[in-house]
Scaffold this motif. Structure first.
Motif, short mmCIF file in Angstrom:
data_model
loop_
_atom_site.label_atom_id
_atom_site.label_comp_id
_atom_site.label_asym_id
_atom_site.label_seq_id
_atom_site.Cartn_x
_atom_site.Cartn_y
_atom_site.Cartn_z
N GLN A 185 0.83 -1.19 0.00
CA GLN A 185 0.00 0.00 0.00
C GLN A 185 0.88 1.25 0.00
N SER A 186 0.38 2.28 -0.67
CA SER A 186 1.15 3.51 -0.73
C SER A 186 0.21 4.70 -0.83
N VAL A 187 0.77 5.85 -0.54
CA VAL A 187 0.04 7.11 -0.64
C VAL A 187 0.86 8.06 -1.49
N SER A 188 0.22 8.66 -2.47
CA SER A 188 0.91 9.56 -3.38
C SER A 188 0.40 10.98 -3.24
N GLN A 189 1.32 11.89 -3.14
CA GLN A 189 1.00 13.32 -3.19
C GLN A 189 1.76 13.87 -4.39
N HIS A 190 1.02 14.30 -5.37
CA HIS A 190 1.64 14.60 -6.66
C HIS A 190 2.37 15.92 -6.67
N ASN A 191 1.93 16.85 -5.85
CA ASN A 191 2.56 18.16 -5.83
C ASN A 191 3.55 18.20 -4.68
N VAL B 58 -10.60 2.52 4.33
CA VAL B 58 -9.52 3.34 4.85
C VAL B 58 -10.04 4.47 5.73
N ASN B 59 -9.21 4.91 6.64
CA ASN B 59 -9.40 6.18 7.30
C ASN B 59 -8.40 7.14 6.66
N LEU B 60 -8.81 8.38 6.48
CA LEU B 60 -7.99 9.33 5.74
C LEU B 60 -7.76 10.58 6.58
N PHE B 61 -6.57 11.12 6.48
CA PHE B 61 -6.19 12.26 7.30
C PHE B 61 -5.36 13.24 6.49
N TRP B 62 -5.47 14.50 6.85
CA TRP B 62 -4.51 15.50 6.40
C TRP B 62 -3.91 16.15 7.65
N ALA C 153 -2.34 11.16 5.04
CA ALA C 153 -2.05 9.89 5.70
C ALA C 153 -3.26 8.99 5.63
N VAL C 154 -3.00 7.71 5.57
CA VAL C 154 -4.05 6.70 5.44
C VAL C 154 -3.81 5.61 6.47
N LEU D 10 -5.35 1.67 7.34
CA LEU D 10 -6.07 0.63 6.64
C LEU D 10 -6.98 -0.13 7.57
N LEU D 11 -8.16 -0.49 7.10
CA LEU D 11 -9.12 -1.25 7.89
C LEU D 11 -9.50 -2.53 7.17
N PRO D 12 -9.80 -3.63 7.83
CA PRO D 12 -9.57 -3.78 9.27
C PRO D 12 -8.09 -4.00 9.55
N SER D 13 -7.74 -3.74 10.77
CA SER D 13 -6.33 -3.83 11.09
C SER D 13 -6.17 -4.03 12.58
N GLY D 14 -5.11 -4.73 12.95
CA GLY D 14 -4.84 -4.87 14.38
C GLY D 14 -4.40 -3.56 14.98
N THR D 15 -3.74 -2.76 14.16
CA THR D 15 -3.39 -1.41 14.59
C THR D 15 -3.74 -0.47 13.45
N TYR D 16 -3.58 0.75 13.68
CA TYR D 16 -4.00 1.74 12.70
C TYR D 16 -2.85 2.67 12.37
N LYS D 17 -1.71 2.04 12.13
CA LYS D 17 -0.54 2.84 11.76
C LYS D 17 -0.86 3.63 10.50
N TYR D 18 -0.22 4.77 10.40
CA TYR D 18 -0.42 5.62 9.24
C TYR D 18 0.58 5.29 8.14
N ILE D 19 0.10 5.36 6.93
CA ILE D 19 0.97 5.39 5.77
C ILE D 19 0.89 6.82 5.26
N PHE D 20 2.03 7.48 5.22
CA PHE D 20 2.08 8.88 4.84
C PHE D 20 2.42 9.05 3.37
N GLY D 21 1.92 10.12 2.82
CA GLY D 21 2.40 10.57 1.53
C GLY D 21 3.72 11.30 1.71
N THR D 22 4.32 11.69 0.63
CA THR D 22 5.64 12.30 0.66
C THR D 22 5.60 13.76 1.08
N GLY D 23 4.41 14.32 1.21
CA GLY D 23 4.30 15.70 1.68
C GLY D 23 4.32 16.70 0.54
N THR D 24 3.66 17.82 0.77
CA THR D 24 3.67 18.94 -0.17
C THR D 24 4.07 20.19 0.59
#
Lengths: 115, 114
Positions: free
Chosen positions: A2-8, A31-35, A92-93, A95-109
């Protein structure tokens, strides 16, 4: 994987311009989604989050984001930016379901707003 | 409102030395996450704890270990430090693991390995 992309990666705007930052994720499930925003020298602060329900979520400081499931996207918007919005923005994302809810981050803008 | 506290804020070490980073979660938060953010990179998940038990593990080197104590604070122990370990280490805390939890981040510890 799984990955998260931030294009800018870098965005420069003048004050009062409108902002849209893209975020796409690769995961077919729920998914749960965050900024988060990181002002210079400060920690990550939550701008907004989406768990379920209305796909258009409003956050602090006039930011909003729209979850489009079919596009695996969660773009951040603000109608009129201010100089004080200069910061780095991370999508940041978790993933569900999951034992934990670690975030996968995008590369940032990195956003720079010119006064 | 109380926030996540991390100490130290800055740490300079030599190669092959050891380092211990501490994280104090928001009161009543029972879950702690550690992330590593290299220069110009996005934060990468290292490890997490829920109720003092390791709940998940990411790309954490074998040279690193961590634990969560009875008061819910957590420590990240790093041994045989390498130049590539230079990074900003974030700790985040949340309450529970219901899937609707938000992580609150600390200010980070900036580790420089010389």
């Amino acid at each position: 994987a799984q990955s998260v992309s931030q294009h800018n990666h870098h965005v420069i705007l003048s004050e009062a311009a409108s902002l849209e930052l893209g975020c796409n994720y690769s995961y077919g499930g729920t998914v749960n989604l965050f900024w988060y925003v990181q002002y210079p020298g400060q920690h990550l602060q939550l701008l907004l989050k989406y768990f379920s329900g209305d796909p258009l979520v409003k956050g602090i400081k006039g930011f909003e984001a729209e979850f489009i499931k079919s596009k695996f996207s969660f773009n951040l918007r603000k109608p009129s930016v201010q100089w004080s919005d200069t910061a780095e923005y991370f999508c940041a994302v978790s993933l569900l379901p999951s034992g934990t809810y670690k975030y996968i981050f995008g590369t940032g803008t990195r956003l720079k707003v010119l006064a | 409102a109380a926030g996540v506290i991390q100490s130290p804020r800055h740490l300079i070490k030599e190669k092959r030395e050891t380092a211990t980073l501490k994280c104090y979660p928001i009161p009543r938060h029972d879950t702690v996450y550690w992330y590593q953010q290299g220069p110009g990179q996005d934060p990468q998940f290292l490890i997490s704890f829920y109720e003092k038990m390791q709940s998940d593990k990411g790309s954490i080197p074998d040279r690193f270990s961590a634990q969560q104590f009875s008061d819910y604070h957590s420590e990240l122990n790093m041994s045989s430090l390498e130049l590539g370990d230079s990074a900003l280490y974030f700790c985040a805390s949340s309450f529970g693991t219901s899937g609707t939890d938000t992580q609150y981040f600390g200010p980070g510890t900036r580790l420089t390995v010389l």
